[in-house]
Write a protein that holds these residues in place. Structure first.
Motif, PDB file in Angstrom:
ATOM      1  N   LEU A  55      62.869  67.097 -13.418  1.00  0.00           N
ATOM      2  CA  LEU A  55      61.983  67.801 -12.491  1.00  0.00           C
ATOM      3  C   LEU A  55      62.231  67.329 -11.067  1.00  0.00           C
ATOM      4  CD1 LEU A  55      58.574  67.533 -14.391  1.00  0.00           C
ATOM      5  CD2 LEU A  55      60.231  69.399 -14.461  1.00  0.00           C
ATOM      6  N   LYS A  56      61.830  68.151 -10.133  1.00  0.00           N
ATOM      7  CA  LYS A  56      61.855  67.735  -8.727  1.00  0.00           C
ATOM      8  C   LYS A  56      60.535  68.090  -8.082  1.00  0.00           C
ATOM      9  CE  LYS A  56      62.826  70.715  -5.511  1.00  0.00           C
ATOM     10  NZ  LYS A  56      63.615  71.461  -4.541  1.00  0.00           N
ATOM     11  N   MET A  57      60.110  67.209  -7.210  1.00  0.00           N
ATOM     12  CA  MET A  57      58.916  67.499  -6.421  1.00  0.00           C
ATOM     13  C   MET A  57      59.358  67.961  -5.041  1.00  0.00           C
ATOM     14  SD  MET A  57      56.391  66.924  -8.375  1.00  0.00           S
ATOM     15  CE  MET A  57      55.121  67.040  -7.111  1.00  0.00           C
ATOM     16  N   GLY A  58      58.582  68.861  -4.460  1.00  0.00           N
ATOM     17  CA  GLY A  58      58.898  69.341  -3.124  1.00  0.00           C
ATOM     18  C   GLY A  58      57.695  69.272  -2.205  1.00  0.00           C
ATOM     19  N   PHE A  59      57.981  69.236  -0.925  1.00  0.00           N
ATOM     20  CA  PHE A  59      56.956  69.157   0.115  1.00  0.00           C
ATOM     21  C   PHE A  59      56.029  67.954  -0.105  1.00  0.00           C
ATOM     22  CE2 PHE A  59      57.647  73.965   0.091  1.00  0.00           C
ATOM     23  CZ  PHE A  59      58.723  73.843   0.940  1.00  0.00           C
ATOM     24  N   THR A  60      56.660  66.836  -0.462  1.00  0.00           N
ATOM     25  CA  THR A  60      55.912  65.585  -0.603  1.00  0.00           C
ATOM     26  C   THR A  60      55.857  64.859   0.739  1.00  0.00           C
ATOM     27  OG1 THR A  60      57.963  64.592  -1.365  1.00  0.00           O
ATOM     28  CG2 THR A  60      56.389  65.221  -3.059  1.00  0.00           C
ATOM     29  N   ALA A  63      57.319  65.878   7.057  1.00  0.00           N
ATOM     30  CA  ALA A  63      58.502  66.414   7.748  1.00  0.00           C
ATOM     31  C   ALA A  63      58.947  67.721   7.095  1.00  0.00           C
ATOM     32  CB  ALA A  63      59.636  65.389   7.709  1.00  0.00           C
ATOM     33  N   LYS A  64      58.948  67.741   5.770  1.00  0.00           N
ATOM     34  CA  LYS A  64      59.391  68.941   5.052  1.00  0.00           C
ATOM     35  C   LYS A  64      58.383  70.071   5.184  1.00  0.00           C
ATOM     36  CE  LYS A  64      61.988  69.981   2.508  1.00  0.00           C
ATOM     37  NZ  LYS A  64      63.209  70.787   2.531  1.00  0.00           N
ATOM     38  N   MET A  65      57.108  69.743   5.047  1.00  0.00           N
ATOM     39  CA  MET A  65      56.093  70.800   5.150  1.00  0.00           C
ATOM     40  C   MET A  65      56.164  71.456   6.515  1.00  0.00           C
ATOM     41  SD  MET A  65      52.689  69.770   3.127  1.00  0.00           S
ATOM     42  CE  MET A  65      52.592  68.170   2.429  1.00  0.00           C
ATOM     43  N   VAL A 100      70.841  69.797   2.852  1.00  0.00           N
ATOM     44  CA  VAL A 100      70.769  68.554   2.076  1.00  0.00           C
ATOM     45  C   VAL A 100      69.675  67.664   2.633  1.00  0.00           C
ATOM     46  CG1 VAL A 100      72.536  67.354   3.468  1.00  0.00           C
ATOM     47  CG2 VAL A 100      72.183  66.711   1.056  1.00  0.00           C
ATOM     48  N   GLU A 101      69.076  66.869   1.746  1.00  0.00           N
ATOM     49  CA  GLU A 101      67.986  65.973   2.159  1.00  0.00           C
ATOM     50  C   GLU A 101      68.030  64.690   1.330  1.00  0.00           C
ATOM     51  OE1 GLU A 101      64.931  68.891   1.653  1.00  0.00           O
ATOM     52  OE2 GLU A 101      64.691  68.513  -0.481  1.00  0.00           O
ATOM     53  N   PRO A 102      67.612  63.569   1.945  1.00  0.00           N
ATOM     54  CA  PRO A 102      67.677  62.282   1.247  1.00  0.00           C
ATOM     55  C   PRO A 102      66.438  62.060   0.366  1.00  0.00           C
ATOM     56  CG  PRO A 102      66.927  61.942   3.503  1.00  0.00           C
ATOM     57  CD  PRO A 102      67.119  63.425   3.341  1.00  0.00           C
ATOM     58  N   GLU A 103      66.673  61.577  -0.840  1.00  0.00           N
ATOM     59  CA  GLU A 103      65.569  61.416  -1.793  1.00  0.00           C
ATOM     60  C   GLU A 103      65.715  60.112  -2.574  1.00  0.00           C
ATOM     61  OE1 GLU A 103      63.980  64.640  -3.828  1.00  0.00           O
ATOM     62  OE2 GLU A 103      64.523  66.125  -2.293  1.00  0.00           O
ATOM     63  N   ILE A 104      64.718  59.873  -3.426  1.00  0.00           N
ATOM     64  CA  ILE A 104      64.773  58.792  -4.405  1.00  0.00           C
ATOM     65  C   ILE A 104      64.637  59.466  -5.759  1.00  0.00           C
ATOM     66  CG2 ILE A 104      63.365  56.918  -5.400  1.00  0.00           C
ATOM     67  CD1 ILE A 104      62.862  55.961  -2.539  1.00  0.00           C
ATOM     68  N   LEU A 132      70.531  62.476  -3.287  1.00  0.00           N
ATOM     69  CA  LEU A 132      70.572  63.580  -2.321  1.00  0.00           C
ATOM     70  C   LEU A 132      70.194  64.842  -3.063  1.00  0.00           C
ATOM     71  CD1 LEU A 132      74.010  62.720  -0.714  1.00  0.00           C
ATOM     72  CD2 LEU A 132      71.870  62.929   0.579  1.00  0.00           C
ATOM     73  N   GLU A 133      69.362  65.662  -2.449  1.00  0.00           N
ATOM     74  CA  GLU A 133      69.123  66.966  -3.048  1.00  0.00           C
ATOM     75  C   GLU A 133      69.717  68.046  -2.154  1.00  0.00           C
ATOM     76  OE1 GLU A 133      65.211  68.776  -3.673  1.00  0.00           O
ATOM     77  OE2 GLU A 133      66.144  70.102  -5.130  1.00  0.00           O
ATOM     78  N   VAL A 134      70.414  68.989  -2.775  1.00  0.00           N
ATOM     79  CA  VAL A 134      70.912  70.161  -2.057  1.00  0.00           C
ATOM     80  C   VAL A 134      69.969  71.308  -2.393  1.00  0.00           C
ATOM     81  CG1 VAL A 134      72.819  71.779  -1.757  1.00  0.00           C
ATOM     82  CG2 VAL A 134      73.286  69.340  -2.148  1.00  0.00           C
ATOM     83  N   ASN A 153      62.399  78.547  -7.983  1.00  0.00           N
ATOM     84  CA  ASN A 153      62.630  77.188  -8.488  1.00  0.00           C
ATOM     85  C   ASN A 153      62.736  76.178  -7.350  1.00  0.00           C
ATOM     86  OD1 ASN A 153      62.940  75.209 -10.439  1.00  0.00           O
ATOM     87  ND2 ASN A 153      65.150  75.524 -10.661  1.00  0.00           N
ATOM     88  N   CYS A 154      61.906  76.410  -6.324  1.00  0.00           N
ATOM     89  CA  CYS A 154      61.798  75.468  -5.208  1.00  0.00           C
ATOM     90  C   CYS A 154      63.153  75.170  -4.568  1.00  0.00           C
ATOM     91  CB  CYS A 154      61.106  74.194  -5.655  1.00  0.00           C
ATOM     92  SG  CYS A 154      59.499  74.539  -6.364  1.00  0.00           S
ATOM     93  N   SER A 155      63.969  76.201  -4.470  1.00  0.00           N
ATOM     94  CA  SER A 155      65.282  76.115  -3.804  1.00  0.00           C
ATOM     95  C   SER A 155      66.261  75.163  -4.494  1.00  0.00           C
ATOM     96  CB  SER A 155      65.155  75.692  -2.320  1.00  0.00           C
ATOM     97  OG  SER A 155      64.232  76.492  -1.627  1.00  0.00           O
ATOM     98  N   SER A 156      65.925  74.686  -5.693  1.00  0.00           N
ATOM     99  CA  SER A 156      66.812  73.732  -6.387  1.00  0.00           C
ATOM    100  C   SER A 156      68.203  74.324  -6.544  1.00  0.00           C
ATOM    101  CB  SER A 156      66.287  73.438  -7.798  1.00  0.00           C
ATOM    102  OG  SER A 156      64.967  72.982  -7.745  1.00  0.00           O
ATOM    103  N   GLY A 224      61.263  63.981  -3.941  1.00  0.00           N
ATOM    104  CA  GLY A 224      60.975  64.765  -2.734  1.00  0.00           C
ATOM    105  C   GLY A 224      61.625  64.134  -1.523  1.00  0.00           C
ATOM    106  N   ALA A 225      61.930  64.957  -0.541  1.00  0.00           N
ATOM    107  CA  ALA A 225      62.672  64.472   0.619  1.00  0.00           C
ATOM    108  C   ALA A 225      61.804  63.624   1.540  1.00  0.00           C
ATOM    109  CB  ALA A 225      63.228  65.656   1.395  1.00  0.00           C
ATOM    110  N   ALA A 226      62.433  62.600   2.129  1.00  0.00           N
ATOM    111  CA  ALA A 226      61.724  61.749   3.085  1.00  0.00           C
ATOM    112  C   ALA A 226      61.813  62.321   4.494  1.00  0.00           C
ATOM    113  CB  ALA A 226      62.326  60.349   3.060  1.00  0.00           C
TER     114      ALA A 226
HETATM  115  C1  OOG Z   1      61.902  73.803  -0.812  1.00  0.00           C
HETATM  116  C2  OOG Z   1      62.198  72.518  -1.526  1.00  0.00           C
HETATM  117  C3  OOG Z   1      61.472  71.312  -0.957  1.00  0.00           C
HETATM  118  C4  OOG Z   1      61.538  68.750  -0.901  1.00  0.00           C
HETATM  119  O1  OOG Z   1      62.119  67.724  -1.249  1.00  0.00           O
HETATM  120  O2  OOG Z   1      60.581  68.731  -0.126  1.00  0.00           O
HETATM  121  C5  OOG Z   1      62.036  70.039  -1.448  1.00  0.00           C
HETATM  122  C6  OOG Z   1      62.741  74.006   0.425  1.00  0.00           C
HETATM  123  O3  OOG Z   1      62.578  73.266   1.402  1.00  0.00           O
HETATM  124  O4  OOG Z   1      63.544  74.957   0.445  1.00  0.00           O
HETATM  125  O5  OOG Z   1      62.922  69.996  -2.261  1.00  0.00           O
END
Ligand code: OOG
Ligand code: MG
Length: 253
Positions: A55-60, A63-65, A100-104, A132-134, A153-156, A224-226
Motif C-alpha cells: 500500500l501507499k499513503m498519499g498527502f501525508t 507540502a504535497k497537499m 518523483v518524490e522522496p519517501e520512507i 522513491l515514489e514515481v 489509484n492515487c497516481s501510483s 508518503g512524500a516528505a
Molecule cells: C497523488 C499521490 C500523492 C504522496 O506521497 O503524497 C502521494 C499525487 O500527488 O499525484 O503519493
C-alpha cells in the motif's frame, strides 16, 4: 458510466501512457465510489498477472497537499510491476508525465488485520528503507479532485526501495533529500510525514481494515512524500537520501 467503465478509461490511459480528462468533469461520484473504481482498476492489473505487493499513503505532508491543492489523506495499492530495483532504470516512454518524490518504505512483518495504535505498530513492521515514489497521474495536466486521484489509484506508477534497516530507529526527525543529477532539489525532514512516519502505518492499517484490503506479512508500505514532487526528464539520475537509513535511486532512460 459504471465503476468498471470508469476504471477501464484509467487503465487504458496508463497502458497507452496517454492522459485523459478528469472523470469528475463529466461524472459525479463520492469518495467511496472513487475507492470502488480504484479496486476495479486493480482488478484490470491482476487480470494481466500483476500481483499486489503493498500500500501507499498519499498527502501525508503539507507540502504535497499544497502542491496538489487537496486536503485529505488518501491511499492506493502497489503491484509487483511497479517495483523498480534499486539502481535500476525507468523508461520514460511508459509514463504520461511522471514525477518523483522522496519517501520512507516499511516492510510488514506480520499480517495487519486491524487498526494499529502507534504503540502497536512496531510489532508489525520488520524493517524500514529509504525510497522513491514515481507518481504519474492519468489525468491531463496532472490536475484532479480528491475523488479523481483516488479513482486513479492515487497516481501510483512506480517505486524504488533502498536497503532495509531494522525498524527500531526513531524515524520522527530524519533529514530527507531528493537529489536529481547530483543536486538536492527538494529537502525536508521525516517529520513532514504526519509529524512521524510511523503514523502512516497506523493510518494504512485503519484504511485497509475499513476498505477490506488484506495487508499481509511481506507487504510494502510507502509512507508518503516528505516534500513536493518534481517532474522527471530523460537521462536524470535520481536519488532519495534519508539520514541514518541511506539512499535509493534509479536512472531515467
Ligand atoms: C497523488 C499521490 C500523492 C504522496 O506521497 O503524497 C502521494 C499525487 O500527488 O499525484 O503519493
Ligand atoms: Mg507518494
Amino acid at each position: 458510466m459504471n465503476t468498471e467503465q470508469l476504471a477501464q478509461i484509467l487503465d487504458n490511459a496508463a497502458l497507452n501512457a496517454e492522459p485523459v480528462e478528469q472523470l469528475s468533469l463529466t461524472e459525479t461520484f463520492d469518495i467511496d465510489t472513487a475507492y470502488a473504481i480504484q479496486e476495479q482498476l486493480l482488478v484490470c492489473r491482476y487480470e494481466r498477472g500483476e500481483k499486489f505487493v503493498g500500500l501507499k499513503m498519499g498527502f501525508t505532508s503539507e507540502a504535497k497537499m499544497k502542491q496538489m491543492g487537496v486536503n485529505d489523506l488518501i491511499w492506493g495499492r502497489l503491484t509487483d510491476k511497479m517495483l523498480i530495483e534499486n539502481g535500476g532504470q525507468l523508461n520514460l516512454s511508459e509514463f504520461c508525465h511522471p514525477r518523483v518524490e522522496p519517501e520512507i518504505c516499511f516492510l510488514v512483518k506480520k499480517d495487519i488485520d486491524k487498526e494499529l495504535t502507534l504503540e502497536e505498530a512496531p510489532e508489525y513492521i520488520d524493517a524500514v528503507a529509504p525510497a522513491l515514489e514515481v507518481i504519474d497521474s492519468r489525468y491531463k495536466n496532472f490536475k484532479f479532485s480528491l475523488e479523481d486521484v483516488v479513482a486513479d489509484n492515487c497516481s501510483s506508477s512506480a517505486f524504488v526501495v533502498g536497503e532495509w534497516h531494522d525498524a527500531v530507529a526513531d524515524l520522527s526527525n530524519l533529514k530527507m533529500e531528493l537529489i536529481v543529477n547530483h543536486k538536492v532539489v527538494e529537502a525536508d525532514t521525516s517529520a513532514a510525514i504526519l509529524g512521524n512516519p510511523w503514523k502512516s502505518v497506523c493510518h494504512a492499517s485503519r484504511l485497509a481494515a475499513k476498505y477490506g484490503q488484506e495487508f499481509p506479512a511481506g507487504s510494502y508500505l510507502m509512507a508518503g512524500a516528505a516534500t513536493g514532487a518534481v517532474f522527471l526528464n530523460q537521462g536524470d539520475l535520481v536519488k532519495a537520501r534519508v539520514r541514518l537509513i541511506g539512499e535509493a535511486g534509479f536512472e531515467v532512460i
